[in-house]
Design an enzyme around this catalytic site. Sequence first.
Site, short mmCIF file in Angstrom:
data_model
loop_
_atom_site.label_atom_id
_atom_site.label_comp_id
_atom_site.label_asym_id
_atom_site.label_seq_id
_atom_site.Cartn_x
_atom_site.Cartn_y
_atom_site.Cartn_z
N ARG A 11 -24.65 -46.85 30.45
CA ARG A 11 -24.06 -46.66 29.11
C ARG A 11 -22.94 -45.65 29.25
O ARG A 11 -23.17 -44.45 29.30
CB ARG A 11 -25.15 -46.14 28.15
CG ARG A 11 -24.78 -46.17 26.67
CD ARG A 11 -25.73 -45.30 25.86
NE ARG A 11 -25.32 -43.91 25.96
CZ ARG A 11 -26.14 -42.86 25.81
NH1 ARG A 11 -27.42 -43.04 25.57
NH2 ARG A 11 -25.67 -41.62 25.91
N HIS B 15 -24.61 -42.78 22.81
CA HIS B 15 -25.64 -43.69 22.31
C HIS B 15 -25.13 -44.48 21.10
O HIS B 15 -25.23 -45.69 21.05
CB HIS B 15 -26.90 -42.91 21.94
CG HIS B 15 -27.92 -43.73 21.23
ND1 HIS B 15 -28.60 -44.77 21.84
CD2 HIS B 15 -28.35 -43.70 19.95
CE1 HIS B 15 -29.41 -45.34 20.95
NE2 HIS B 15 -29.28 -44.71 19.81
N TYR C 91 -26.23 -33.48 26.91
CA TYR C 91 -27.39 -33.71 27.77
C TYR C 91 -27.10 -34.38 29.12
O TYR C 91 -27.99 -34.52 29.94
CB TYR C 91 -28.46 -34.52 27.03
CG TYR C 91 -27.94 -35.81 26.40
CD1 TYR C 91 -27.78 -36.96 27.17
CD2 TYR C 91 -27.63 -35.89 25.05
CE1 TYR C 91 -27.32 -38.13 26.61
CE2 TYR C 91 -27.16 -37.06 24.47
CZ TYR C 91 -27.01 -38.18 25.26
OH TYR C 91 -26.54 -39.34 24.71
#
Lengths: 369, 369
Positions: A261, A265, A274
């Site tokens: 990805r 998100h 993160y």
Amino acid sequence: MSESFPGEIPANLLQLVSPDGERMASETADPWLDDVLAADLVGLYQDMVVVRRIDTEATALQRQGELGLWPPLLGQEAAQVGSARALRTDDFVFTSYRENAVAWCRGVGLTDIVRVWRGNAQSGWDPYSVGMATPAIIIGAQTLHATGWALGAQHDGTDSVAVAYFGDGATSEGDVSEALVFAASFQAPVIFFCQNNQWAISEPVGLQSRANLVDRALGFGIPGIRVDGNDVLAVLAATRMALHRARTGGGPTFIEAVTYRMGPHTTADDPTRYRPAAELEQWKAKDPILRLERLLDSLGLLSIELTEQTRGLADAAAAELRAGCIGLPDPEPLTVFDHVFATPNATLDRQRAEYTDYLASFDSTGGKA
Amino acid sequence: MTMTTMMRPTASALLGTTTDGGAAPRPGESLPGAPLRTPVPLAAATTLTMAKAINAGLRQAMLDDPKVVLLGEDIGLLGGVFRVTSDLLAEFGARRVIDTPLAESAIIGTAVGLAYRGYRPVCEIQFDGFIFPGFDQIVSQVAKLHYRSQGRVSMPITIRVPFGGGIGAAEHHSESPEAYFTHTSGLRVIAVSNPQDAYGLIRQAIASDDPVLYFEPKRRYHVKGEVSPELGAPMERAQVVAAGTDVTLLCYGALVTTARDVALAASDDGVSIEVIDLRSLSPVDYETIEASVRKTGRLVITHEAARSGGLGGEIAAVVTERCFDYLEAAPVRVTGFDIPYPPAKLESHHLPDLDRILDGVDRALGRRR
Ligand SMILES: Cc1ncc(C[n+]2csc(CCOP(=O)(O)OP(=O)(O)O)c2C)c(N)n1
Ligand SMILES: [Mg+2]
């Protein structure tokens, strides 16, 4: 499970095109691509470029306030296009929210793709006209639906196949394990297509599983294929193998498409909180479109005309998406009561009537009459 | 009878080591109640958002009691999608701030096991609509274990749930599922409306030996307010947030702010409204409600959740039973409709707002039918 099956399931990552664009031979997979001609390679390439452009445009529309939210598929084009292009129209796919390239391949209209994300409706398209269910936001739920659809197809004596698309995070949900149990028990003609994009929002795949996700399937008695999800040819071949097994009574297959990805998100997410920037850089080198471009180039197919024609297609799709999105009329207030039930419902009819009266009690200036 | 004497001798002979560790610990023996200690890190009154106030309450609870552990998806590095658990991982470490795999049934179910062992788990459910994979564990285990074990096992579990609409979100992200839980015996249910209560009640919820569903109105997460390090009124008490004499208006969660606005608007019109923030949805503080209704003779209840089977109906019934002779009019409900939460562009029609609540007040006053 002992149904004869052409070729071995590769134990390691199935890869047919290296990140440098080199075509690698595979005794197992190559027979499944015998009919893939130059024109097909070009078609896959154009699909991937177009869906990336659609994705970028949708992100821009969100930034401009035209969409409420958008879940980018950036980086996952090959996994989605390669698998979806292997399907027949009578197959049926059950996806989550991120499979917008699958929607494109199934023939979902561009405006229909963004209808949900603009907040106009809870679904964008008629599942039956495109063979694609209303996406499931409840993680993992659709794997059971795909299994049930496959059981129906099996009962009906057809050779149609259901495909469940889900993520690495989803594999932790109980629903997914239960789907694997049912599919194996009944040898349902279903493909579990797991896009392992390495992340479930902020959680790395290592938190969900200590083993490769594909290894889980074996424990359920379901054969698996671990495929380079950024290699569109390998994904196409793997999906064709699984489809063949399902169509010929061999039951379910689990495909783990290893991909990444590359974006957040969703547009509401900030991945810099993160994950390390270096990781993204690493995966950029394995970009699925770049890779196919290199292959096309080495085959002498990447002409200036092709590049320009492809850009034209992508621009046209983006323009159509933008116009369709902005042109979507706001839903009428009283449609809030529509489609709750298939049959008449007195309780709801009364609420609709009361709300109709209430709205009518405002005068034309919006003040209370 | 101790645990060891209950063990079957054959089993210990077989396993060889059964009694070596002694009996499993009883929570009561290892946990000296649930201390609510000072000093607190909130030294004095501070201005905080509700999200930060809950964060401060969690932090204090973790400082007070080493048995308090947090479980949830993305609650570690990311600090939760609403950042309610920000920085707690850094302070308390990964053994107490546990990023779990993506599985709600497992989050709740393992909290049950932790509670068996004397821990006080605080579970975060990422959004209201994602509580349902954990529903079975909540209803069949968390709610019933104290009863089923005849009081031997308590379930001091707090389940935090961002709830409600008004943020233009995708489906399953705006729901108000509280009535499922108020209908379930054995659960306490809280809904907070402001930073001070959010702080005091999260601490009380965690300290409670009963399981608590703690609902956080997500559209008010960023509203600021004064927070002092006080626990405030006991969590089962409602609070009169605006005194009045003509109509009692009950509300909770995000609608408390709206209800205060209603009271202001009505006062311009010469109508005096008493606004009561329920805070506790189970048990309901009928003492406070009855005292108000005996004074006003008129009752309006508002919630975002669907009307049928909602909390409003239950409260209306109880108030009618107990205050029948005082009521000047039938209780009025102003609620969401009996529909699945609608798409973002229609949510303003579903959610009770100032005008709809005023309309309900008019009906309670007999000004409209
Ligand atoms: C039952 C449920 N729990 C939590 C969520 C919130 N949520 C949405 S996406 C997501 C991560 C999903 O990760 P993955 O399955 O890897 O799919 P990806 O987003 O990477 O495509 C989570 C936790 C949800 N939608 N449904
Ligand atoms: Mg993922």
